[in-house]
Design an enzyme around this catalytic site. Structure first.
Site, PDB file in Angstrom:
ATOM      1  N   TYR A 151      17.887 -26.067 -10.793  1.00 44.95           N
ATOM      2  CA  TYR A 151      19.195 -25.277 -10.328  1.00 44.95           C
ATOM      3  C   TYR A 151      20.348 -25.796 -11.364  1.00 44.95           C
ATOM      4  O   TYR A 151      20.876 -25.304 -12.159  1.00 44.95           O
ATOM      5  CB  TYR A 151      19.393 -25.279  -9.120  1.00 44.95           C
ATOM      6  CG  TYR A 151      20.780 -24.838  -8.736  1.00 44.95           C
ATOM      7  CD1 TYR A 151      21.246 -23.483  -8.631  1.00 44.95           C
ATOM      8  CD2 TYR A 151      21.816 -25.773  -8.465  1.00 44.95           C
ATOM      9  CE1 TYR A 151      22.304 -22.934  -8.222  1.00 44.95           C
ATOM     10  CE2 TYR A 151      22.953 -25.244  -8.360  1.00 44.95           C
ATOM     11  CZ  TYR A 151      23.337 -24.036  -8.106  1.00 44.95           C
ATOM     12  OH  TYR A 151      24.596 -23.521  -7.586  1.00 44.95           O
ATOM     13  N   LYS A 155      22.609 -24.502 -14.620  1.00 44.25           N
ATOM     14  CA  LYS A 155      23.966 -24.586 -14.808  1.00 44.25           C
ATOM     15  C   LYS A 155      24.529 -25.337 -16.169  1.00 44.25           C
ATOM     16  O   LYS A 155      25.312 -24.903 -16.761  1.00 44.25           O
ATOM     17  CB  LYS A 155      24.630 -25.245 -13.536  1.00 44.25           C
ATOM     18  CG  LYS A 155      24.340 -24.506 -12.127  1.00 44.25           C
ATOM     19  CD  LYS A 155      24.647 -23.219 -12.261  1.00 44.25           C
ATOM     20  CE  LYS A 155      24.488 -22.232 -11.283  1.00 44.25           C
ATOM     21  NZ  LYS A 155      24.968 -20.827 -11.427  1.00 44.25           N
TER      22      LYS A 155
END
Lengths: 264, 264
Positions: A151, A155
């Site tokens: 995750y 980003k």
């Protein structure tokens, strides 16, 4: 009265998307692009993996606020790949093809979440201090990329892509390393939440500042939390460059409880 | 005599892989993992998209040198996605599953290639200066990620993944932002090549230094070129941390010619 800006919010039915819709629903002409309808918002139901649908949806929009993702910090690769990596490429590529001038990308402090392994950050988020250590300074945007999962890596990838589309395709892309937006807007269930809290009105404010920032602001990255006592991440750059004025500040008292079910 | 280190080179049949095989073939026990056999090296023919095959191939290896990729700076997304993004995830994940302790990742200066748009770097790589500007300092590893394409973004992604596997899975990962390794080892065809050149013996040296670096060196990123006059990227960190001693240095004279066919 000038026409309202047309703002496309991917993930408009999600936790942050609903807050943006509630706070800015009168100020902007908002459309949600999500897997399901967003209550109270014009909604396009579609998947991030559908580049053609995104391009079609983005036509005529002044800005795209890209929130949609697998938002689990521990997203497995098999889900992060389509939803976060491919989805983010599709959003930037569709914005380029559709002629959108401004993308606001929901990055995350998890792009640098590896720092929670180090002191004094570890003890701060674990609530082991009675006060901030002497001479303590929060980390700022010059710290290196250090994700704590796929995750967080996705980003950092979105920040890198935004830079490429800014340099080579004329897009303006602003990236918010968002702390923790909590459904009940109450961070007192853990020291980690006290440190990371970004209140509903503060996320709405800073997203609005990014949507409305002058076109001359081509690219930047900002940590975004409320003005919390136990902050790990400096919000000085957001204040200085965007004019962010957080209205909320988490204090130091918490009662250890499980993470609220809606925020897991 | 201690046993030779077992080193798996992905992309062992490629431009850099062949150089590593020639220079280090006696020093390490090298196996190539590539889409085709590598002349003179033990070869496993396989695809980076095959995680199970990678895991099997990596078992018992002391180090993995990950070179394989779509190496075109302008790789389209459709090729960068499987070959560079998914392939790099598979290499790190396979290394973790197979218990490999050290990964050496071929990153690239293209992770920060957007800086070629700015002065004085633009004029340097375009050969417009007669001498370096007064007070000129090359950029170092503290500069922000700024890719010039999906290829460059995939290299920044590999650096981020390496950090995650270091922090959370005990892997040691060293990342070389490689300049330009040229088949004929002659950079005099353009000012850009003079600036970026990494000679055959210098790439072999610095890859060897990464393979042999102490286990205590868990993670780092290094620009890697020869000691060229017109360098954009500082090699001081590689000298200081790895003990890199470049043996070659491109001068300032070139005759503008097309990029050699083998290096396009």
């Amino acid at each position: 009265m000038p026409a309202k800006k047309k703002v496309m919010v991917t993930g408009g039915a999600g936790r942050i998307g609903r807050v943006i819709g509630q706070v800015h629903g009168d100020r902007y002409d908002i459309t949600s692009y999500d897997l399901k309808e967003s209550p109270g918002l014009r909604s396009i139901v579609g998947n991030l993996t559908d580049l053609a649908a995104l391009e079609q949806a983005f036509k005529g929009q002044d800005a795209v606020v890209h929130l949609a993702a697998d938002i689990r910090v521990e997203s497995p690769w098999e889900s992060a790949l389509p939803n976060n990596f491919i989805g983010t490429y599709n959003v930037f590529e569709a914005a380029k093809r559709a002629g959108v001038k401004r993308v606001v990308f929901a990055s995350s402090q998890h792009a640098t979440g590896g720092f929670y392994l180090d002191e004094p950050y570890k003890s701060i988020v674990d609530g082991r201090f009675k006060d901030l250590p002497k001479g303590y300074e929060p980390l700022d945007e010059t710290c290196p990329i250090r994700p704590d999962g796929y995750y967080g890596a996705s980003k950092a990838f979105g920040e890198a892509l935004g830079s490429y589309y800014k340099d080579y395709h004329g897009l303006s892309s602003l990236h918010l390393r968002i702390g923790w937006v909590i459904t009940a807007d109450d961070p007192t269930f853990s020291p980690f939440a006290l440190s990371l809290w970004l209140s509903h009105r503060d996320i709405a404010q800073i997203v609005g500042l990014c949507v409305d920032a002058p076109a001359s602001l081509k690219y930047d990255i900002f940590y975004a939390t409320s003005d919390n006592k136990w902050k790990i991440w400096s919000i000085e750059k957001a204040k200085r460059v965007l004019g962010y004025k957080p209205q909320d500040a988490a204090g130091e008292k918490w009662t250890q409880k499980p993470i609220p079910a809606a925020d897991r």
